[in-house]
Design an enzyme around this catalytic site. Structure first.
Site, PDB file in Angstrom:
ATOM      1  N   SER A 135     -39.293  -2.303  -4.348  1.00  0.00           N
ATOM      2  CA  SER A 135     -39.189  -1.618  -5.627  1.00  0.00           C
ATOM      3  C   SER A 135     -38.672  -2.577  -6.690  1.00  0.00           C
ATOM      4  O   SER A 135     -37.990  -3.554  -6.382  1.00  0.00           O
ATOM      5  CB  SER A 135     -38.220  -0.436  -5.511  1.00  0.00           C
ATOM      6  OG  SER A 135     -37.973   0.133  -6.774  1.00  0.00           O
ATOM      7  N   HIS A 136     -38.961  -2.253  -7.931  1.00  0.00           N
ATOM      8  CA  HIS A 136     -38.402  -3.013  -9.045  1.00  0.00           C
ATOM      9  C   HIS A 136     -36.903  -2.753  -9.180  1.00  0.00           C
ATOM     10  O   HIS A 136     -36.195  -3.546  -9.793  1.00  0.00           O
ATOM     11  CB  HIS A 136     -39.098  -2.619 -10.346  1.00  0.00           C
ATOM     12  CG  HIS A 136     -40.466  -3.177 -10.465  1.00  0.00           C
ATOM     13  ND1 HIS A 136     -41.543  -2.706  -9.750  1.00  0.00           N
ATOM     14  CD2 HIS A 136     -40.924  -4.208 -11.205  1.00  0.00           C
ATOM     15  CE1 HIS A 136     -42.609  -3.407 -10.069  1.00  0.00           C
ATOM     16  NE2 HIS A 136     -42.265  -4.318 -10.945  1.00  0.00           N
ATOM     17  N   SER A 137     -36.444  -1.666  -8.606  1.00  0.00           N
ATOM     18  CA  SER A 137     -35.044  -1.271  -8.711  1.00  0.00           C
ATOM     19  C   SER A 137     -34.352  -1.378  -7.361  1.00  0.00           C
ATOM     20  O   SER A 137     -34.773  -0.742  -6.384  1.00  0.00           O
ATOM     21  CB  SER A 137     -34.958   0.182  -9.214  1.00  0.00           C
ATOM     22  OG  SER A 137     -33.663   0.690  -9.040  1.00  0.00           O
TER      23      SER A 137
END
Length: 130
Positions: free
Chosen positions: A11-13
């Site tokens: 994920s980007h997060s």
């Protein structure tokens, strides 16, 4: 039962990846190797080649690894990692991030093989919520 299929959440997060991992451990148990690879190396939003590579290696217990991603560049970074790896035991799957991960984790906990776990993740796309 042999070793379960591993799962990597890209994920980007970092918080999103770890939160989903926490949910999957509750659903599938600790026996399924689930690794989170979210965010960049400096803690920002984005993806990290090194984090993904390490997560795949940690999740690999011999039965293969399913890699799920959230958005665009996470897919590209994960593809690059998989192309560069010598081992050919991990697969990037086109499936919804949350629903696909839950389906994959549940099936992995039963001892299903990589092909079946991948199929479960893909089929989660067709499960309606309403």
């Amino acid at each position: 039962m042999g070793q379960p299929v591993g799962i990597v959440l890209v994920s980007h997060s970092e918080r999103l990846a770890h939160g989903l991992r926490d949910m999957l451990v509750q659903v599938a148990g600790e026996q399924v190797p689930i690794e989170a690879a979210g965010g960049t190396d400096d803690g920002a939003l984005g993806t990290s080649y090194d984090r993904i590579l390490v997560a795949i290696d940690r999740a690999d217990r011999g039965a293969g690894v399913l890699v799920l991603t959230d958005l665009g560049s996470a897919v590209l970074t994960a593809q690059t990692v998989l192309e560069d790896r010598v081992a050919n035991d991990a697969v990037l799957v086109d499936a919804p991030f949350v629903e696909g991960a839950v389906a994959a984790a549940v099936l992995a906990s039963t001892g299903a093989d990589l092909e079946a776990v991948t199929q479960a993740a893909v089929e989660a796309r067709d499960v309606r919520k309403l």
